[in-house]
Scaffold this motif. Structure first.
Motif, PDB file in Angstrom:
ATOM      1  N   THR A   1      68.487  55.087  78.450  1.00 43.31           N
ATOM      2  CA  THR A   1      68.847  54.504  77.556  1.00 43.31           C
ATOM      3  C   THR A   1      68.905  55.476  76.264  1.00 43.31           C
ATOM      4  OG1 THR A   1      68.828  52.262  78.199  1.00 43.31           O
ATOM      5  CG2 THR A   1      69.110  52.806  75.703  1.00 43.31           C
ATOM      6  N   LEU A   2      67.759  55.885  75.720  1.00 46.49           N
ATOM      7  CA  LEU A   2      67.144  57.287  75.302  1.00 46.49           C
ATOM      8  C   LEU A   2      68.163  58.369  75.200  1.00 46.49           C
ATOM      9  CD1 LEU A   2      65.243  57.209  72.963  1.00 46.49           C
ATOM     10  CD2 LEU A   2      64.117  58.357  74.334  1.00 46.49           C
ATOM     11  N   ALA A   3      68.254  58.708  76.179  1.00 47.26           N
ATOM     12  CA  ALA A   3      68.997  59.945  76.254  1.00 47.26           C
ATOM     13  C   ALA A   3      70.089  59.658  75.711  1.00 47.26           C
ATOM     14  CB  ALA A   3      69.144  60.546  78.349  1.00 47.26           C
TER      15      ALA A   3
ATOM     16  N   MET B   1      57.383  56.545  71.487  1.00 48.13           N
ATOM     17  CA  MET B   1      58.592  56.581  71.100  1.00 48.13           C
ATOM     18  C   MET B   1      59.599  55.832  70.018  1.00 48.13           C
ATOM     19  SD  MET B   1      61.310  55.352  73.851  1.00 48.13           S
ATOM     20  CE  MET B   1      61.742  53.301  73.338  1.00 48.13           C
ATOM     21  N   VAL B   2      60.374  56.106  68.982  1.00 44.64           N
ATOM     22  CA  VAL B   2      61.407  55.761  67.928  1.00 44.64           C
ATOM     23  C   VAL B   2      62.308  55.905  68.870  1.00 44.64           C
ATOM     24  CG1 VAL B   2      59.521  56.784  66.861  1.00 44.64           C
ATOM     25  CG2 VAL B   2      61.305  58.623  67.081  1.00 44.64           C
ATOM     26  N   SER B   3      63.586  54.369  67.852  1.00 41.53           N
ATOM     27  CA  SER B   3      65.015  55.191  68.690  1.00 41.53           C
ATOM     28  C   SER B   3      66.108  56.229  68.072  1.00 41.53           C
ATOM     29  CB  SER B   3      65.393  53.913  67.714  1.00 41.53           C
ATOM     30  OG  SER B   3      65.648  54.038  66.703  1.00 41.53           O
ATOM     31  N   VAL B   4      67.122  56.599  68.355  1.00 41.46           N
ATOM     32  CA  VAL B   4      67.419  57.624  68.322  1.00 41.46           C
ATOM     33  C   VAL B   4      67.799  57.968  66.679  1.00 41.46           C
ATOM     34  CG1 VAL B   4      69.196  59.123  68.839  1.00 41.46           C
ATOM     35  CG2 VAL B   4      68.306  58.048  70.262  1.00 41.46           C
ATOM     36  N   LYS B   5      68.633  56.253  65.946  1.00 39.90           N
ATOM     37  CA  LYS B   5      68.989  56.500  65.151  1.00 39.90           C
ATOM     38  C   LYS B   5      67.654  56.733  64.013  1.00 39.90           C
ATOM     39  CE  LYS B   5      70.161  52.668  61.845  1.00 39.90           C
ATOM     40  NZ  LYS B   5      70.819  51.379  61.795  1.00 39.90           N
ATOM     41  N   ARG B   6      66.117  55.851  64.371  1.00 36.80           N
ATOM     42  CA  ARG B   6      65.300  56.374  63.509  1.00 36.80           C
ATOM     43  C   ARG B   6      64.334  57.908  63.606  1.00 36.80           C
ATOM     44  NH1 ARG B   6      60.184  53.335  61.501  1.00 36.80           N
ATOM     45  NH2 ARG B   6      59.450  55.159  60.516  1.00 36.80           N
ATOM     46  N   PHE B   7      64.856  58.552  65.000  1.00 35.07           N
ATOM     47  CA  PHE B   7      64.467  59.826  65.051  1.00 35.07           C
ATOM     48  C   PHE B   7      65.445  60.462  63.898  1.00 35.07           C
ATOM     49  CE2 PHE B   7      66.060  63.820  67.155  1.00 35.07           C
ATOM     50  CZ  PHE B   7      64.795  64.230  67.310  1.00 35.07           C
ATOM     51  N   ILE B   8      67.025  60.062  63.740  1.00 35.50           N
ATOM     52  CA  ILE B   8      67.610  60.990  63.481  1.00 35.50           C
ATOM     53  C   ILE B   8      67.010  60.446  61.635  1.00 35.50           C
ATOM     54  CG2 ILE B   8      70.374  60.931  62.248  1.00 35.50           C
ATOM     55  CD1 ILE B   8      70.882  60.564  64.674  1.00 35.50           C
TER      56      ILE B   8
ATOM     57  N   GLY C   1      61.845  65.801  71.103  1.00 39.92           N
ATOM     58  CA  GLY C   1      62.579  64.485  70.475  1.00 39.92           C
ATOM     59  C   GLY C   1      61.764  62.953  69.886  1.00 39.92           C
ATOM     60  N   PRO C   2      62.699  62.102  70.574  1.00 40.94           N
ATOM     61  CA  PRO C   2      62.408  60.874  69.859  1.00 40.94           C
ATOM     62  C   PRO C   2      61.543  60.234  70.804  1.00 40.94           C
ATOM     63  CG  PRO C   2      64.520  60.288  70.703  1.00 40.94           C
ATOM     64  CD  PRO C   2      64.067  61.924  70.426  1.00 40.94           C
ATOM     65  N   ALA C   3      60.988  60.601  71.965  1.00 41.06           N
ATOM     66  CA  ALA C   3      59.902  60.843  72.732  1.00 41.06           C
ATOM     67  C   ALA C   3      58.686  61.025  72.994  1.00 41.06           C
ATOM     68  CB  ALA C   3      60.543  60.040  74.222  1.00 41.06           C
ATOM     69  N   SER C   4      58.919  62.321  71.737  1.00 39.93           N
ATOM     70  CA  SER C   4      57.318  63.293  72.265  1.00 39.93           C
ATOM     71  C   SER C   4      56.113  62.890  72.028  1.00 39.93           C
ATOM     72  CB  SER C   4      57.151  64.296  71.175  1.00 39.93           C
ATOM     73  OG  SER C   4      57.659  63.341  69.974  1.00 39.93           O
ATOM     74  N   ASP C   5      56.453  61.529  71.804  1.00 41.22           N
ATOM     75  CA  ASP C   5      54.698  60.730  72.015  1.00 41.22           C
ATOM     76  C   ASP C   5      54.263  59.583  72.944  1.00 41.22           C
ATOM     77  OD1 ASP C   5      56.799  59.405  71.742  1.00 41.22           O
ATOM     78  OD2 ASP C   5      55.458  57.709  70.141  1.00 41.22           O
ATOM     79  N   GLY C   6      55.623  60.155  74.438  1.00 41.60           N
ATOM     80  CA  GLY C   6      55.047  58.996  75.362  1.00 41.60           C
ATOM     81  C   GLY C   6      55.757  58.590  76.483  1.00 41.60           C
ATOM     82  N   PHE C   7      57.090  59.647  75.993  1.00 44.35           N
ATOM     83  CA  PHE C   7      58.590  59.521  77.421  1.00 44.35           C
ATOM     84  C   PHE C   7      57.914  59.406  79.047  1.00 44.35           C
ATOM     85  CE2 PHE C   7      61.521  61.729  79.889  1.00 44.35           C
ATOM     86  CZ  PHE C   7      62.518  61.042  79.795  1.00 44.35           C
ATOM     87  N   ALA C   8      56.598  60.218  79.545  1.00 41.15           N
ATOM     88  CA  ALA C   8      56.187  59.438  80.991  1.00 41.15           C
ATOM     89  C   ALA C   8      55.783  58.115  81.409  1.00 41.15           C
ATOM     90  CB  ALA C   8      55.174  60.253  81.166  1.00 41.15           C
ATOM     91  N   ASP C   9      55.666  57.557  80.036  1.00 43.32           N
ATOM     92  CA  ASP C   9      55.656  56.353  80.711  1.00 43.32           C
ATOM     93  C   ASP C   9      56.861  55.102  80.027  1.00 43.32           C
ATOM     94  OD1 ASP C   9      52.033  56.719  79.723  1.00 43.32           O
ATOM     95  OD2 ASP C   9      52.374  56.917  77.705  1.00 43.32           O
ATOM     96  N   LEU C  10      57.352  55.874  79.562  1.00 43.74           N
ATOM     97  CA  LEU C  10      58.264  54.242  80.005  1.00 43.74           C
ATOM     98  C   LEU C  10      59.111  54.421  81.078  1.00 43.74           C
ATOM     99  CD1 LEU C  10      61.171  56.308  76.885  1.00 43.74           C
ATOM    100  CD2 LEU C  10      58.973  54.731  76.819  1.00 43.74           C
TER     101      LEU C  10
ATOM    102  N   GLY D   1      66.071  69.249  82.533  1.00 42.43           N
ATOM    103  CA  GLY D   1      65.936  70.631  80.712  1.00 42.43           C
ATOM    104  C   GLY D   1      66.230  68.638  79.613  1.00 42.43           C
ATOM    105  N   ALA D   2      67.161  68.493  79.627  1.00 47.88           N
ATOM    106  CA  ALA D   2      67.262  67.020  78.825  1.00 47.88           C
ATOM    107  C   ALA D   2      65.639  66.267  78.747  1.00 47.88           C
ATOM    108  CB  ALA D   2      67.998  66.055  79.147  1.00 47.88           C
ATOM    109  N   ARG D   3      64.893  65.699  79.768  1.00 48.10           N
ATOM    110  CA  ARG D   3      63.408  64.437  79.892  1.00 48.10           C
ATOM    111  C   ARG D   3      62.659  66.106  78.920  1.00 48.10           C
ATOM    112  NH1 ARG D   3      62.661  61.586  83.960  1.00 48.10           N
ATOM    113  NH2 ARG D   3      65.203  61.453  85.277  1.00 48.10           N
ATOM    114  N   ARG D   4      62.743  67.662  78.939  1.00 47.68           N
ATOM    115  CA  ARG D   4      62.290  68.017  78.572  1.00 47.68           C
ATOM    116  C   ARG D   4      61.935  67.941  76.757  1.00 47.68           C
ATOM    117  NH1 ARG D   4      63.729  72.021  82.674  1.00 47.68           N
ATOM    118  NH2 ARG D   4      62.414  71.906  84.054  1.00 47.68           N
ATOM    119  N   TYR D   5      63.018  68.049  76.764  1.00 44.36           N
ATOM    120  CA  TYR D   5      63.267  67.713  75.196  1.00 44.36           C
ATOM    121  C   TYR D   5      63.287  66.539  74.392  1.00 44.36           C
ATOM    122  CZ  TYR D   5      65.498  67.546  70.246  1.00 44.36           C
ATOM    123  OH  TYR D   5      66.120  66.714  69.733  1.00 44.36           O
ATOM    124  N   LEU D   6      63.444  66.103  75.271  1.00 40.86           N
ATOM    125  CA  LEU D   6      62.762  63.827  74.231  1.00 40.86           C
ATOM    126  C   LEU D   6      61.986  64.122  74.839  1.00 40.86           C
ATOM    127  CD1 LEU D   6      65.391  62.261  76.745  1.00 40.86           C
ATOM    128  CD2 LEU D   6      65.095  62.027  73.818  1.00 40.86           C
ATOM    129  N   SER D   7      60.486  64.716  75.426  1.00 42.00           N
ATOM    130  CA  SER D   7      59.064  64.393  75.825  1.00 42.00           C
ATOM    131  C   SER D   7      58.751  65.070  74.477  1.00 42.00           C
ATOM    132  CB  SER D   7      58.710  65.061  77.539  1.00 42.00           C
ATOM    133  OG  SER D   7      59.071  66.395  77.645  1.00 42.00           O
TER     134      SER D   7
END
Length: 288
Positions: A216-218, A1-8, A200-209, A191-197
């Motif tokens: 917070t990420l959303a 996961m990366v921060s939203v700022k880093r993702f942007i 989005g910025p949690a494409s490498d481990g959303f399920a582990d958060l 839908g938002a969970r799918r996008y993030l995982s």
């Protein structure tokens, strides 16, 4: 996961495409409000929004709209809360009419939810006045009176109801509440969970958060997306405005449709000419 700022920073084109997705899907009807807003009386709009939110579970968006519309046609307006209350059989018949079966997981709870919302309306009477007299925290507390709205924390159905009632049209009813700096968590839909995982910025481990990290990420993403869209506005006042919870809800509303099942395909596909007009087509592995 990366921060939203880093993702942007790392994915500026994807972020801008996501913002355009938010802009596009802000015009798509919320499945609850699609029916509730057909009511002409504001009290009925509020009541049907509460009923629809409590009832919406374990069913696709189009199927739910069919169900809620069937119930609304059978018990329009104030028939949701006036006495005498309908018999359970009459309410359940609407479910069978809409779905052609009685196997829906919520089938045995529909009547209880219907009666509970009716009792809530009779208790508070002027629902617009009730909203104006309550802060979001107090609304959150009061809505716990309704069966199947949830008793624990974070009560996702209650949070969804609050934003449907208070967010500006077309994503909400645009009603007023008592001022408060505290707002409930923004909806974290599938839908938002799918996008993030997926993208989005949690494409490498959303399920582990942890749940709090996901929220917070959303929220950070919602705020960033709406802030970007506001900065692109030709309206000078909007351009300089800061995002609050109600305006950030626009992003939450739009992202709920990402890869969400529709009648024959994903809703986002059906709404973008089978992905051809989707801003995310270049990035989404589900694009056709």
């Amino acid at each position: 996961m990366v921060s939203v700022k880093r993702f942007i920073h790392d994915e500026p084109a994807l972020f801008k495409a996501t913002a355009e997705f938010v802009r596009l899907f802000a015009r798509i009807d919320d499945p609850v409000l699609a029916v509730a807003t057909c009511e002409k009386n504001i009290n009925a709009r509020i009541a049907w929004t509460l009923f629809g939110t409590a009832l919406f579970q374990d069913v696709s968006y189009p199927e739910f709209v069919t169900l809620l519309r069937t119930l609304n046609e059978k018990f329009p307006g104030e028939k949701l809360w006036t006495l005498p209350v309908p018999k359970a059989q009459d309410i359940e018949d609407c479910v069978e009419t809409a779905f052609g079966c009685r196997s829906w997981s919520m089938f045995e709870n529909v009547s209880g939810i219907f009666w509970s919302v009716g009792l809530f309306v009779r208790r508070h009477l002027d629902l617009r006045g009730w909203l104006k007299s309550r802060t979001p925290e107090e609304i959150w507390r009061d809505l716990g009176e309704i069966y199947f709205m949830g008793k624990g924390n974070p009560r996702p159905k209650v949070c969804a109801a609050i934003y449907r009632l208070l967010a500006p049209a077309p994503v909400g009813l645009g009603l007023d509440c008592a001022p408060s700096p505290k707002w409930p968590p923004l909806p974290l839909t599938m839908g938002a969970r799918r996008y993030l995982s997926i993208l989005g910025p949690a494409s490498d481990g959303f399920a582990d958060l942890e749940p709090s990290q996901k929220q917070t990420l959303a929220t950070d993403l919602y705020v960033a997306l709406v802030q970007y869209l506001m900065e692109q506005s030709e309206n000078a006042e909007v351009k300089k405005s800061k995002v609050d919870a109600l305006t950030a809800y626009v992003a939450a509303h739009s992202l709920q449709f990402y890869l969400e099942d529709g009648t024959d395909d994903f809703i986002c596909r059906l709404s973008t000419d089978h992905c051809r007009k989707c801003p995310l087509r270049k990035y989404c592995n589900y694009a056709i």
